[in-house]
Design a protein around this motif. Structure first.
Motif, PDB file in Angstrom:
ATOM      1  N   ARG A  16       5.596  -5.539  -6.412  1.00 29.16           N
ATOM      2  CA  ARG A  16       5.814  -5.547  -7.865  1.00 29.16           C
ATOM      3  C   ARG A  16       5.157  -4.321  -8.490  1.00 29.16           C
ATOM      4  NH1 ARG A  16       1.054  -8.405 -10.154  1.00 29.16           N
ATOM      5  NH2 ARG A  16      -0.123  -9.182  -8.373  1.00 29.16           N
ATOM      6  N   ASN A  39       2.151 -11.235  -1.059  1.00 23.24           N
ATOM      7  CA  ASN A  39       3.160 -12.221  -1.464  1.00 23.24           C
ATOM      8  C   ASN A  39       4.480 -11.982  -0.711  1.00 23.24           C
ATOM      9  OD1 ASN A  39       5.233 -13.583  -2.806  1.00 23.24           O
ATOM     10  ND2 ASN A  39       4.229 -13.389  -4.799  1.00 23.24           N
ATOM     11  N   CYS A  62      -0.133  -8.501   4.135  1.00 20.88           N
ATOM     12  CA  CYS A  62      -1.560  -8.299   4.421  1.00 20.88           C
ATOM     13  C   CYS A  62      -2.360  -8.230   3.129  1.00 20.88           C
ATOM     14  CB  CYS A  62      -1.816  -7.043   5.253  1.00 20.88           C
ATOM     15  SG  CYS A  62      -1.610  -5.494   4.391  1.00 20.88           S
ATOM     16  N   ASP A  63      -3.595  -8.662   3.242  1.00 18.28           N
ATOM     17  CA  ASP A  63      -4.575  -8.467   2.177  1.00 18.28           C
ATOM     18  C   ASP A  63      -5.301  -7.170   2.527  1.00 18.28           C
ATOM     19  OD1 ASP A  63      -6.887  -8.420   0.631  1.00 18.28           O
ATOM     20  OD2 ASP A  63      -7.209 -10.578   0.757  1.00 18.28           O
ATOM     21  N   ASN A  90      -1.511   1.901  -3.015  1.00 17.64           N
ATOM     22  CA  ASN A  90      -1.235   1.494  -4.401  1.00 17.64           C
ATOM     23  C   ASN A  90      -1.868   0.154  -4.775  1.00 17.64           C
ATOM     24  OD1 ASN A  90       0.630   1.244  -6.953  1.00 17.64           O
ATOM     25  ND2 ASN A  90       1.042  -0.588  -5.727  1.00 17.64           N
ATOM     26  N   TYR A 155     -14.146  -1.579 -11.400  1.00 20.56           N
ATOM     27  CA  TYR A 155     -12.848  -0.917 -11.212  1.00 20.56           C
ATOM     28  C   TYR A 155     -13.001   0.595 -11.308  1.00 20.56           C
ATOM     29  CZ  TYR A 155      -7.894   0.204 -12.254  1.00 20.56           C
ATOM     30  OH  TYR A 155      -6.612   0.738 -12.251  1.00 20.56           O
ATOM     31  N   LYS A 159     -12.437   3.299  -8.378  1.00 22.48           N
ATOM     32  CA  LYS A 159     -11.424   4.355  -8.508  1.00 22.48           C
ATOM     33  C   LYS A 159     -12.081   5.742  -8.414  1.00 22.48           C
ATOM     34  CE  LYS A 159      -7.587   1.878  -9.111  1.00 22.48           C
ATOM     35  NZ  LYS A 159      -6.528   1.830  -8.085  1.00 22.48           N
ATOM     36  N   THR A 190       3.007  -2.772 -16.544  1.00 21.97           N
ATOM     37  CA  THR A 190       3.097  -3.692 -15.405  1.00 21.97           C
ATOM     38  C   THR A 190       2.332  -4.970 -15.751  1.00 21.97           C
ATOM     39  OG1 THR A 190       1.048  -2.945 -14.395  1.00 21.97           O
ATOM     40  CG2 THR A 190       3.047  -1.743 -13.768  1.00 21.97           C
ATOM     41  N   ASP A 191       2.265  -5.873 -14.776  1.00 19.78           N
ATOM     42  CA  ASP A 191       1.466  -7.093 -14.961  1.00 19.78           C
ATOM     43  C   ASP A 191       0.014  -6.742 -15.282  1.00 19.78           C
ATOM     44  OD1 ASP A 191       3.723  -8.462 -14.236  1.00 19.78           O
ATOM     45  OD2 ASP A 191       3.033  -8.950 -12.199  1.00 19.78           O
TER      46      ASP A 191
END
Ligand SMILES: NC(=O)c1ccc[n+]([C@@H]2O[C@H](COP(=O)([O-])OP(=O)(O)OC[C@H]3O[C@@H](n4cnc5c(N)ncnc54)[C@H](OP(=O)(O)O)[C@@H]3O)[C@@H](O)[C@H]2O)c1
Length: 253
Positions: A16, A39, A62-63, A90, A155, A159, A190-191
């Motif tokens: 996604r 997912n 995979c995680d 990504n 985060y 990054k 995006t989400d």
């Protein structure tokens, strides 16, 4: 445009958002694409779209925060589509919380997905890229890789680390014709952006439109970016035009 004919790309978080746009764009340019994520249904749907358009794709579950799962997934991808020429790191997660409310588990999860995950994926492909005389590593970082991000300290730290990984790999791997670059977008539709708007609405009582405008203003943006615009930048780095570009942090606004 078939600039990626004969290439094999792995796109993490490809089910996604930005990853999906990159997977579809790369497949449209001729690459065989391994679409990785947690997912299965979302990955299968992207692969079905690629197949319906005449492309080749395989879903690999995979995680990225789990090294063993990553290495197994890359083995599966290689068995299905051949060695990886282009890696797109990504997969990512963010959150919104004050530093004082950021517990160790949240810090750990965010750093593991955004930074360790990219490291595991690089470990999985770099030896083969060296053997094959070249490759492209494209890390989807963030504007938060170059400036701080309040309420998302883990985060931003992860990054920033991803950018350090990118720049260091670029220098170390240039002799093998492997490039490494980071794409650093401001807000993308995006989400993830929807979640940031939800959090701002909940915490400030603003309307969604006000919260969206506040987020964009914080990033100095006139408008949000589409996932497809990020995919265009990734395609440039993956294709022939990207052969001499390495160690860059490409800002998208
Ligand atoms: N949206 C923005 O404004 C924005 C701006 C700058 C940078 N970015 C970066 O762009 C990248 C993509 O973000 P997005 O906006 O497309 O977000 P998104 O819509 O929330 O999608 C995140 C993607 O990452 C995958 N993912 C998350 N945790 C994972 C894990 N542990 N293992 C494997 N896959 C995992 C998700 O897959 P599942 O289906 O398995 O959950 C999903 O495909 C991220 O690295 C993000 O930090 C986004």
């Amino acid at each position: 445009m078939s600039t990626l004919n004969g290439k094999m790309a792995v796109v993490t978080g490809g089910g996604r958002g930005i990853g999906k746009a990159i997977a579809l764009t790369f497949a449209g340019a001729g690459a065989a694409v391994a679409v990785a994520g947690r997912n299965r249904a979302a990955l299968d749907a992207v692969c079905a779209t690629i197949a319906a358009r005449g492309g080749r794709a395989v879903a690999v579950v995979c995680d990225v925060a789990d090294a063993a799962q990553v290495y197994a997934a890359f083995d599966t991808a290689r068995a299905a589509l051949g060695p990886c020429d282009i890696l797109v790191n990504n997969a990512g997660v963010t959150y919104s919380a004050r530093f004082a409310d950021t517990d160790d588990a949240l810090w750990d999860q965010v750093v593991r997905v955004n930074l360790h995950g990219a490291y595991y994926c690089c470990k999985a492909v770099v030896p083969t890229m060296i053997d094959h005389g070249g490759g492209r590593i494209i890390n989807i970082a963030s504007m938060a890789a170059v400036v701080g991000m309040p309420f998302s300290v883990a985060y931003s730290a992860a990054k920033h680390g991803l950018l350090g990984l990118t720049r260091s790999l670029a220098l170390e791997l240039q002799r093998y014709h492997i490039t490494a670059n980071a794409i650093c977008p401001a807000w993308v539709e995006t989400d993830m952006m929807a979640g940031a708007i939800d959090a701002l609405v909940e915490k400030t009582g603003r309307s969604r439109d006000e919260a969206r405008a506040a987020l964009l203003a914080r990033g100095g943006q006139q408008r949000s970016i589409s996932p497809e615009e990020v995919a265009v930048a990734a395609l440039r780095l993956a294709g022939p035009d990207g052969a001499t570009i390495s160690g860059e942090a490409i800002m998208l606004q």
